[in-house]
Scaffold this motif. Structure first.
Motif, short mmCIF file in Angstrom:
data_model
loop_
_atom_site.label_atom_id
_atom_site.label_comp_id
_atom_site.label_asym_id
_atom_site.label_seq_id
_atom_site.Cartn_x
_atom_site.Cartn_y
_atom_site.Cartn_z
N VAL A 189 38.96 -16.42 2.51
CA VAL A 189 39.28 -16.05 1.13
C VAL A 189 39.28 -14.53 1.07
CG1 VAL A 189 38.50 -16.05 -1.27
CG2 VAL A 189 38.24 -18.12 0.10
N ASP A 190 40.31 -13.95 0.45
CA ASP A 190 40.36 -12.49 0.33
C ASP A 190 40.76 -12.12 -1.09
OD1 ASP A 190 40.40 -9.80 0.69
OD2 ASP A 190 41.76 -9.79 2.40
N ASN A 191 39.74 -12.05 -1.96
CA ASN A 191 39.98 -11.71 -3.36
C ASN A 191 39.76 -10.24 -3.65
OD1 ASN A 191 40.56 -14.39 -4.01
ND2 ASN A 191 38.43 -14.87 -4.51
N GLY A 192 39.34 -9.45 -2.62
CA GLY A 192 39.11 -8.04 -2.85
C GLY A 192 37.93 -7.52 -2.07
N ASN A 193 37.46 -6.33 -2.49
CA ASN A 193 36.54 -5.57 -1.65
C ASN A 193 35.18 -5.27 -2.28
OD1 ASN A 193 38.53 -5.45 0.33
ND2 ASN A 193 39.40 -3.55 -0.51
N ASP A 194 34.73 -6.10 -3.20
CA ASP A 194 33.39 -5.89 -3.75
C ASP A 194 32.31 -6.38 -2.78
OD1 ASP A 194 34.28 -4.73 -6.13
OD2 ASP A 194 34.51 -6.69 -7.10
N VAL A 195 32.52 -7.55 -2.21
CA VAL A 195 31.50 -8.17 -1.36
C VAL A 195 32.17 -9.05 -0.31
CG1 VAL A 195 31.20 -10.11 -2.97
CG2 VAL A 195 29.39 -9.58 -1.33
N ALA A 196 31.57 -9.14 0.85
CA ALA A 196 32.00 -10.09 1.88
C ALA A 196 30.90 -11.12 2.06
CB ALA A 196 32.28 -9.38 3.20
N LEU A 197 31.24 -12.38 1.91
CA LEU A 197 30.32 -13.49 2.11
C LEU A 197 30.59 -14.06 3.51
CD1 LEU A 197 30.85 -15.22 -1.35
CD2 LEU A 197 29.07 -13.58 -0.73
N LEU A 246 29.12 -4.57 -0.17
CA LEU A 246 27.99 -5.43 0.16
C LEU A 246 28.45 -6.51 1.13
CD1 LEU A 246 25.08 -6.62 -0.41
CD2 LEU A 246 26.14 -7.89 -2.30
N VAL A 247 27.62 -6.78 2.14
CA VAL A 247 27.84 -7.91 3.03
C VAL A 247 26.67 -8.88 2.82
CG1 VAL A 247 27.96 -8.71 5.42
CG2 VAL A 247 29.11 -6.58 4.76
N THR A 248 26.99 -10.09 2.39
CA THR A 248 25.98 -11.14 2.19
C THR A 248 26.22 -12.24 3.21
OG1 THR A 248 25.76 -10.69 -0.17
CG2 THR A 248 25.05 -12.86 0.60
N ASP A 276 22.66 -8.28 2.75
CA ASP A 276 21.71 -9.23 2.17
C ASP A 276 21.80 -10.53 2.96
OD1 ASP A 276 19.80 -10.26 0.41
OD2 ASP A 276 21.35 -11.07 -0.93
N ILE A 277 20.68 -11.03 3.46
CA ILE A 277 20.65 -12.22 4.30
C ILE A 277 20.10 -13.40 3.50
CG2 ILE A 277 19.67 -13.27 6.38
CD1 ILE A 277 19.55 -10.48 7.62
N VAL A 278 20.92 -14.43 3.32
CA VAL A 278 20.53 -15.64 2.60
C VAL A 278 20.30 -16.76 3.63
CG1 VAL A 278 21.18 -17.36 0.88
CG2 VAL A 278 21.89 -14.96 0.60
N GLY A 279 19.12 -17.34 3.61
CA GLY A 279 18.81 -18.42 4.53
C GLY A 279 17.45 -19.01 4.21
#
Length: 314
Positions: A189-197, A246-248, A276-279
């Motif tokens: 998905v590439d909706n823009g450059n605010d955040v990469a999930l 941000l990279v999440t 930010d690391i989610v786990g």
């Protein structure tokens, strides 16, 4: 994303096709042919299936011996046992000697749910990606699984593949798009450059859903499917870090040593990337269904969208 398929069943289909053309391809199981979805393989190619019984360590060692004899073994076992109980055999018999054994960790992550922490594999990425010569993969849908299996059937390198139990919705439309080889990630998905999930395996769908939720709130997100946890697509990660604020990372694994750590190790040297690391936290996981546990730890689309917004605001 119109169809869903169990990754284990797709692995079996592709392994049957490959093994019919190459009789050196063998499947080894540790009393797990049912949970590994290998019953069709056992029925169609009984001479190419080796049942080891509940002996995961032996399965790995026998697989290594068969590989040294010119066979191409695929060893199937619950991920928790394959990467914990058998880890010395994986290290000594497979990775140190660069032996062509494919290790398929079934029912990975938290997918055994209420069976508890003895059956969870929430540390397997930390263990396997630390071993030399071992490639580590987590396929996200049936198309990626097909492409990965077609590669592994021909590859001479040892590899660990972690899969879960859920039927996964399609992320891709074909194998060429889904799996491009070792160390190649995909922006889905590439909706823009605010955040990469950034995710892999079953959490890719969560990343896609979170990106879509963020879009409704005016936040432009990319969803990135790593698939190859080792080797890592460092070029794409650095390209993304050049673009986003941000990279999440999202993983079905402890926050120590897994996918998030791999991404952080790559990007930390830049000194300019917020991560930010989610786990799963550093505690025994609670009991419950997979969905309940994910929501409890914030590994679901709504919680991740909220967390991203808070990170961007801060």
């Amino acid at each position: 994303m119109t169809k869903s398929a169990k990754v284990g069943s797709i692995i079996c289909e592709e392994l049957i096709t490959a093994a019919k053309h190459d009789h050196n391809i063998l499947a080894l199981t540790s009393d797990s042919r049912g949970s590994a979805s290998l019953m069709p393989f056992a029925s169609q190619l009984p001479d190419q299936l080796v049942e080891m019984g509940i002996a995961e360590q032996n399965s790995v060692t026998v697989g290594a011996g068969l590989a040294h004899s010119g066979k191409r073994p695929f060893v199937f076992s619950p991920a928790a046992f394959l990467t914990m109980r058998s880890i010395e055999q994986v290290k000594v018999d497979v990775t140190y000697s660069d032996t062509n054994v494919k290790l398929i960790g079934i029912s990975g992550g938290n997918s055994y749910s209420v069976l508890g922490n003895t059956h969870h594999s929430l540390q397997d990425l930390a263990i396997t990606r630390a071993l030399p010569n071992l490639q580590v993969y987590m396929p996200a849908d049936q198309w990626q699984t097909r492409g990965l299996m077609q590669y592994l059937a021909k590859s001479d390198h040892p590899a660990y593949v972690r899969i879960g139990k859920q039927a996964l919705p399609d992320i891709y439309d074909d194998t060429n798009q889904a799996f491009r080889g070792p160390g190649k990630a995909n922006i889905v998905v590439d909706n823009g450059n605010d955040v990469a999930l950034v995710a892999a395996g079953e959490t890719v769908q969560i990343a896609v859903e979170a990106a879509n939720k963020l879009a409704k709130q005016g936040i432009h997100a990319k969803a990135v499917d790593l698939v190859s946890v080792k080797p890592l697509d460092t070029a794409l990660l650095n390209q993304i870090a050049d673009q986003v604020g941000l990279v999440t990372t999202i993983e079905e694994h402890t926050v120590y040593g897994g996918l998030g750590s791999a991404v952080a190790e790559t990007l930390a040297i830049r000194g300019d990337t917020k991560i930010d690391i989610v786990g799963f936290p550093d505690e025994p996981a609670i009991a419950g269904s997979q969905a309940e546990v994910f929501e409890h730890y914030g590994i679901d689309a709504q919680n991740i969208a909220t967390r991203v917004i808070n990170c961007l605001d801060n």
